[in-house]
Design a protein around this motif. Structure first.
Motif, short mmCIF file in Angstrom:
data_model
loop_
_atom_site.label_atom_id
_atom_site.label_comp_id
_atom_site.label_asym_id
_atom_site.label_seq_id
_atom_site.Cartn_x
_atom_site.Cartn_y
_atom_site.Cartn_z
N LEU A 42 17.43 181.83 -34.31
CA LEU A 42 18.04 181.23 -33.13
C LEU A 42 18.15 179.71 -33.27
CD1 LEU A 42 16.45 183.29 -30.22
CD2 LEU A 42 18.81 183.36 -31.03
N THR A 43 17.19 179.07 -33.92
CA THR A 43 17.28 177.63 -34.16
C THR A 43 18.51 177.31 -35.00
OG1 THR A 43 14.89 177.27 -33.98
CG2 THR A 43 16.12 175.68 -35.26
N LEU A 44 18.74 178.09 -36.04
CA LEU A 44 19.90 177.85 -36.89
C LEU A 44 21.19 178.29 -36.21
CD1 LEU A 44 18.44 178.86 -40.36
CD2 LEU A 44 18.79 176.56 -39.43
N HIS A 45 21.12 179.32 -35.39
CA HIS A 45 22.31 179.78 -34.66
C HIS A 45 22.82 178.69 -33.71
CE1 HIS A 45 24.36 182.18 -31.40
NE2 HIS A 45 24.91 182.73 -32.46
N ALA A 46 21.90 177.90 -33.15
CA ALA A 46 22.31 176.81 -32.26
C ALA A 46 22.98 175.67 -33.01
CB ALA A 46 21.08 176.26 -31.52
N ARG A 47 22.93 175.74 -34.35
CA ARG A 47 23.44 174.64 -35.18
C ARG A 47 24.56 175.06 -36.14
NH1 ARG A 47 18.31 173.90 -33.61
NH2 ARG A 47 17.61 171.77 -33.25
N SER A 48 24.76 176.34 -36.33
CA SER A 48 25.76 176.80 -37.29
C SER A 48 26.67 177.84 -36.67
CB SER A 48 25.08 177.39 -38.53
OG SER A 48 26.04 177.98 -39.38
N PRO A 49 27.99 177.63 -36.69
CA PRO A 49 28.89 178.61 -36.10
C PRO A 49 29.06 179.87 -36.93
CG PRO A 49 30.14 176.83 -37.11
CD PRO A 49 28.69 176.43 -37.19
N SER A 50 28.58 179.84 -38.19
CA SER A 50 28.80 180.99 -39.07
C SER A 50 27.56 181.83 -39.30
CB SER A 50 29.35 180.51 -40.43
OG SER A 50 28.42 179.65 -41.07
N LEU A 51 26.48 181.56 -38.57
CA LEU A 51 25.26 182.33 -38.80
C LEU A 51 25.35 183.70 -38.16
CD1 LEU A 51 22.20 181.92 -39.90
CD2 LEU A 51 21.68 182.11 -37.47
N GLY A 324 28.85 182.18 -22.09
CA GLY A 324 29.36 182.27 -23.46
C GLY A 324 28.26 182.06 -24.49
N ALA A 325 27.37 181.10 -24.24
CA ALA A 325 26.26 180.85 -25.16
C ALA A 325 25.30 182.04 -25.22
CB ALA A 325 25.52 179.59 -24.74
N LEU A 326 25.01 182.63 -24.06
CA LEU A 326 24.14 183.80 -24.03
C LEU A 326 24.77 184.99 -24.75
CD1 LEU A 326 22.95 183.51 -20.33
CD2 LEU A 326 21.50 183.23 -22.34
N GLU A 327 26.07 185.16 -24.61
CA GLU A 327 26.75 186.25 -25.29
C GLU A 327 26.68 186.08 -26.80
OE1 GLU A 327 28.49 189.75 -26.02
OE2 GLU A 327 27.70 189.03 -24.10
N ARG A 328 26.78 184.87 -27.28
CA ARG A 328 26.67 184.64 -28.73
C ARG A 328 25.27 184.98 -29.23
NH1 ARG A 328 30.15 180.34 -27.28
NH2 ARG A 328 28.41 178.87 -27.02
N VAL A 329 24.25 184.65 -28.44
CA VAL A 329 22.88 185.05 -28.81
C VAL A 329 22.74 186.56 -28.81
CG1 VAL A 329 20.47 184.99 -28.06
CG2 VAL A 329 21.84 182.89 -28.03
N ARG A 330 23.32 187.20 -27.81
CA ARG A 330 23.26 188.66 -27.74
C ARG A 330 23.89 189.30 -28.98
NH1 ARG A 330 25.32 188.96 -23.19
NH2 ARG A 330 23.44 189.23 -21.93
N GLU A 331 25.02 188.77 -29.38
CA GLU A 331 25.70 189.32 -30.56
C GLU A 331 24.85 189.16 -31.83
OE1 GLU A 331 29.38 187.27 -30.65
OE2 GLU A 331 30.27 188.40 -29.00
N LEU A 332 24.17 188.03 -31.94
CA LEU A 332 23.33 187.80 -33.11
C LEU A 332 22.16 188.77 -33.17
CD1 LEU A 332 22.49 185.97 -35.56
CD2 LEU A 332 21.09 184.70 -33.93
N LEU A 333 21.47 188.93 -32.03
CA LEU A 333 20.23 189.72 -32.02
C LEU A 333 20.47 191.22 -31.90
CD1 LEU A 333 17.91 187.48 -29.83
CD2 LEU A 333 18.14 187.55 -32.32
N ALA A 334 21.64 191.61 -31.38
CA ALA A 334 21.90 193.04 -31.21
C ALA A 334 22.09 193.75 -32.55
CB ALA A 334 23.14 193.24 -30.33
#
Length: 334
Positions: A42-51, A324-334
């Motif tokens: 999540l730390t890197l996800h907040a900094r990289s659009p391609s993670l 939108g930010a929460l949805e991007r986190v959801r997509e990463l962790l799902a």
């Protein structure tokens, strides 16, 4: 010195707003991140659009003891320099072995046994089964990771912390030259900072911190803040990250990058205590235009759902950006 400008600058230098390029570049730019899942991704996800999960697992990175003795995910090409700059005091190892009832000879025997089987990543459960030991194992692998004889290998799932252990040899590097390099990296990624900020972040004495910082060309701003001289022109031109919403996880390297006196750059005095628990660990934080606007958390037992606590009610535009930010986190962790 305008604290808002300092906040805009460090927001930029921390590559927030997902401005850090690819995940490897983002990790390098922030020096290292706390290794626990899901904080590290999540730390890197907040900094990289391609993670995404695959990109995170493919990172050329090592998990090693680093700043303040905490286990960090570090870029493979610089991990040895950070590790060698911040060695654990010998007395800490002696206390650890004593706590687990390990004599020097017993530790040496078990150390050799672990190295013999950890040629491929092994979980603690697998090591216990193969070696036929239980309570002593935590002390053995803990000591071996502090020595650099074992590295931690992350779990496959981004929310799992079932670590695996792998035998390794960390390259050597001069301790003081490595710390001087690390001081320059801290100035670049976290500055402007005080000398005491670096000592706190790295977990070293004031004497070592001052010596490490002395070799870098800096300008001293108000209140003892040091800024790399090469950054001064860009610092004076930096502007607000308007409309930006960032979701920082627990132990984010930004919120864990400063002692209390340095946190005004991202949090007002009346809310800063809400961003940390009783141990001083940084809690998941919502930043709006670089300033703390609330906290958030994964809802326990809910799959991937969230609890959000904003300090002030959100307008329609902020709510849309936050969703939108929460949805991007959801997509990463799902």
């Amino acid at each position: 010195m305008n604290e808002r400008r300092i906040g805009w600058w460090t927001h930029r230098q921390q590559r927030l707003g997902r401005s850090g390029g690819d995940p490897q570049a983002a990790l390098r730019d922030v020096i290292g991140v706390y290794s626990a899942h899901p904080s590290a991704p999540l730390t890197l996800h907040a900094r990289s659009p391609s993670l995404d999960a695959a990109a995170f697992r493919a990172l050329p990175a090592l998990r090693l003891p680093a700043m303040r003795g905490s286990i960090h995910l570090l870029p493979a090409e610089t991990a040895h320099r950070i590790f060698r700059a911040l060695p654990e005091p010998a007395a800490s190892g002696v206390r650890r072995l004593k706590t687990f009832g390990l004599s020097p000879q017993r530790y040496a025997d078990l150390r050799a046994a672990v190295l013999a089987v950890a040629t491929d990543p092994r979980t603690a459960r697998e090591l216990r089964a193969q070696l036929g030991i239980d309570g002593e194992l935590s002390g053995v692998v803990g000591q071996m990771t502090r020595e650099g004889a074992l590295i931690r290998v992350g779990a496959r799932g981004l929310r799992s912390n079932e670590l695996r252990y792998l035998a390794c040899e960390i390259p050597d590097a001069d301790r003081d030259r490595s710390l001087a390099w690390l001081a320059g990296e801290y100035l670049r990624a976290f500055g402007p900072v005080r000398r005491s900020d670096f000592a706190w972040w790295a977990g070293v004495s004031a004497t070592r911190a001052d010596a490490a910082l002395a070799g870098h060309e800096t300008d001293e701003l108000d209140d003892g803040l040091l800024l790399l001289r090469a950054q001064r022109v860009e610092f004076e031109r930096v502007t607000s990250p308007r409309g930006m919403v960032d979701l920082l996880p627990k132990w984010d390297c930004y919120t864990m990058g400063y002692p209390l006196a340095g946190r005004g750059r991202f949090a007002a005095a009346d809310v800063v205590s809400s961003l940390y628990d009783h141990r001083g660990d940084g809690l998941p934080a919502v930043l709006v235009e670089g300033r703390a606007a609330g906290t958030w958390a994964l809802r326990p037992g809910s799959g991937v759902a969230f609890d959000v606590n904003l300090f002030e009610p959100a307008g329609a535009k902020l709510k849309q950006a936050l969703d939108g930010a929460l949805e991007r986190v959801r997509e990463l962790l799902a």
